[in-house]
Design an enzyme around this catalytic site. Structure first.
Site, PDB file in Angstrom:
ATOM      1  N   ASP A   1       9.241   2.940   0.074  1.00 61.64           N
ATOM      2  CA  ASP A   1       8.164   3.590   0.812  1.00 61.64           C
ATOM      3  C   ASP A   1       8.326   3.200   2.275  1.00 61.64           C
ATOM      4  OD1 ASP A   1       5.911   4.522   2.017  1.00 61.64           O
ATOM      5  OD2 ASP A   1       4.498   3.712   0.548  1.00 61.64           O
TER       6      ASP A   1
ATOM      7  N   LYS B   1       3.827   8.915   9.117  1.00 58.52           N
ATOM      8  CA  LYS B   1       3.636   8.285  10.428  1.00 58.52           C
ATOM      9  C   LYS B   1       4.660   8.755  11.478  1.00 58.52           C
ATOM     10  CE  LYS B   1       0.641   4.974   8.364  1.00 58.52           C
ATOM     11  NZ  LYS B   1       0.643   4.226   7.143  1.00 58.52           N
TER      12      LYS B   1
ATOM     13  N   TYR C   1       0.857  -1.188   0.000  1.00 59.47           N
ATOM     14  CA  TYR C   1       0.000   0.000   0.000  1.00 59.47           C
ATOM     15  C   TYR C   1       0.890   1.235   0.000  1.00 59.47           C
ATOM     16  CZ  TYR C   1      -3.454   3.456   1.624  1.00 59.47           C
ATOM     17  OH  TYR C   1      -4.275   4.545   1.749  1.00 59.47           O
TER      18      TYR C   1
HETATM   19  C1  LIG Z   1       0.050   4.714   5.741  1.00 62.11           C
HETATM   20  C2  LIG Z   1       0.856   4.494   4.512  1.00 62.11           C
HETATM   21  C3  LIG Z   1       0.820   5.379   3.432  1.00 62.11           C
HETATM   22  C4  LIG Z   1      -0.151   6.528   3.358  1.00 62.11           C
HETATM   23  O1  LIG Z   1       0.061   7.455   4.356  1.00 62.11           O
HETATM   24  P1  LIG Z   1      -1.158   8.416   4.793  1.00 62.11           P
HETATM   25  O2  LIG Z   1      -0.519   9.360   5.762  1.00 62.11           O
HETATM   26  O3  LIG Z   1      -2.206   7.543   5.366  1.00 62.11           O
HETATM   27  O4  LIG Z   1      -1.601   9.113   3.555  1.00 62.11           O
HETATM   28  C5  LIG Z   1       1.697   5.175   2.393  1.00 62.11           C
HETATM   29  N1  LIG Z   1       2.559   4.148   2.398  1.00 62.11           N
HETATM   30  C6  LIG Z   1       2.614   3.268   3.409  1.00 62.11           C
HETATM   31  C7  LIG Z   1       3.632   2.172   3.381  1.00 62.11           C
HETATM   32  C8  LIG Z   1       1.746   3.397   4.488  1.00 62.11           C
HETATM   33  O5  LIG Z   1       1.766   2.487   5.465  1.00 62.11           O
END
Ligand SMILES: *Cc1c(COP(=O)(O)O)cnc(C)c1O
Length: 427
Positions: A239, A267, A144
């Protein structure tokens, strides 16, 4: 039966907000029942609006690596807020946080701040396309990367939970530019590069895939990906929105000893405030406006209060040797829970990220290897744990997070709750 305050609030929310929530998994659809409304968090625990207390393993889905309302973070936020909430102009805090990110993350020479992980990934992908002049991107099944159009293809938890491989509203013409490959499969990867390599702007991966369970990858697979990117001239994007500043000081890049061309953060980097970032080699980052032709902007980007929260969080982590402590805590949790699971499942773990996988099959490394019956079992176990004061993510595909605030008491309470919960179900 009497209506709880959470139920009453949820009913009102459902009238006003689609599904009653501002992010889909929060709605508890995957586990049944109605979502709890948080009232107050302190350390490893929170109290809901009905006064029930829980050990929290969601921790806002990762940001709260120090626990709820850490005094130093609250102090930094309060102190900064007193001078103004937002300027839309440069401030000292963004320089301090940028210095910290560049110092901690391998190969990161420049960084730009945004307000969410989604934004960070969206901008990093545009930058990769602008830098290479190529249209296609490669991603992995079950990873994701936020909800921007090009990346909402076979994208893990929220989507797996609802059984849709992708989202309505994403034009096929855009989705076609996204090449999707399974994780943990060198051969499929080589084939995908052979077919698309010269058109690939980038390959993006969660180096610690944690949005479809926890699919821990072999280093050799990540190294293969880095090799293929180099050979074909595609940028490698890690990511690290979950793994960054969590699995090690320098995220998964440090852990695996593989330096990507670009990395995205979110995060933990905001310590509970809305912050995202993307960064990497200077020659690439200098393609971003106003230096270069790749446009990217944000009214609230580099917001002083949010920067202060992130900076305070990283400072505490460094000072307290947080990453080592979290690894020890993770080992302790594993030791406490695995004997109770007794072959009916296992705690899959990397550092302070864990996944309660309720099946006896080996820990999966790719999305389609996840046993479907594990999700059904999770529904029951989740509810039973909730009744015993332990709050896990309301989806079998979501991971749990330990923070520096979790302690042996929390782990003991969790072990006891799991023991009770497992007596209610058989498989
Ligand atoms: C949570 C997440 C996102 C998206 O971040 P948001 O702050 O929710 O937009 C993108 N990549 C990864 C790996 C994530 O866990």
């Amino acid at each position: 039966m009497q209506t709880t305050r959470s139920e009453a609030l949820y009913r009102r929310a459902c009238e006003l907000i689609p599904g009653g929530v501002n992010s889909p998994v929060r709605a508890f659809r995957a586990v049944g029942g109605t979502p709890l409304f948080y009232h107050q968090g302190q350390g490893s625990r929170f109290t809901d609006v009905d006064g029930n207390s829980f050990v929290d393993y969601v921790m806002s889905w990762g940001p709260l690596i120090l626990g709820h309302a850490h005094p130093e973070v609250v102090e930094a936020v309060t102190r900064t807020a007193e001078r103004g909430l937002s300027f839309g102009a440069p401030c000292e805090e963004e320089v301090l946080l940028a210095e910290k990110v560049v110092a901690l993350y391998p190969g990161c020479q420049q960084v730009r701040f945004v307000s969410s992980g989604t934004e960070a990934v969206m901008a990093a992908v545009r930058l990769a396309r602008g830098f290479t002049g190529r249209p296609r991107i490669l991603k992995f099944e079950g990873c994701y990367h936020g909800h921007s159009d090009s990346l909402l293809v076979k994208a893990g938890s929220g989507l797996a939970t609802f059984g849709t491989p992708s989202s309505a509203g994403v034009p096929a013409a855009l989705a076609e530019l996204t090449v999707v490959v399974p994780l943990d499969d060198e051969k499929a990867l080589e084939e995908a590069f052979a077919r698309n390599g010269s058109q690939l702007a980038c390959a993006i991966i969660e180096p610690v895939p944690a949005n479809a369970g926890l699919l821990v990858q072999r280093r050799a697979f990540l190294a293969k990906l880095a090799d293929l990117c180099r050979t074909w001239g595609a940028l490698l994007i890690f990511d690290e929105v979950i793994s960054g500043f969590r699995v090690a000081r320098g995220g998964a890049a440090e852990l695996f000893g593989i330096t990507p061309d670009l990395a995205t953060f979110g995060k933990v980097i905001g310590g509970g405030m809305p912050v995202g970032a993307f960064g990497g080699r200077r020659e690439i980052m200098e393609h971003v406006a106003p230096l270069g032709p790749v446009y990217q902007a944000g009214t609230l980007s580099g917001n002083p209060v949010a920067m202060a929260a992130g900076l305070a969080t990283l400072r505490v982590l460094e000072r307290e040797n947080g990453w080592e402590k979290l690894e020890k805590l993770g080992q302790e949790l594993e030791k406490a829970l695995n004997p109770i699971l007794a072959g009916r499942g296992q705690l899959v773990r990397l550092g302070s990220i864990f996944w309660l996988y309720l099946d006896s099959s080996p820990a999966p490394r790719r999305f389609e290897a996840i046993a479907p019956q594990a999700a059904e079992r999770y529904r029951t176990v989740h509810r039973a744990l909730l009744q015993r004061g332990v709050y896990l993510a309301p989806s079998a595909y979501e991971v749990g997070f330990l923070s520096l605030a979790h302690n042996s008491d929390d782990l003991a309470r969790t072990a006891q709750a799991l023991q009770g919960a497992l007596q209610e179900v058989s498989w």
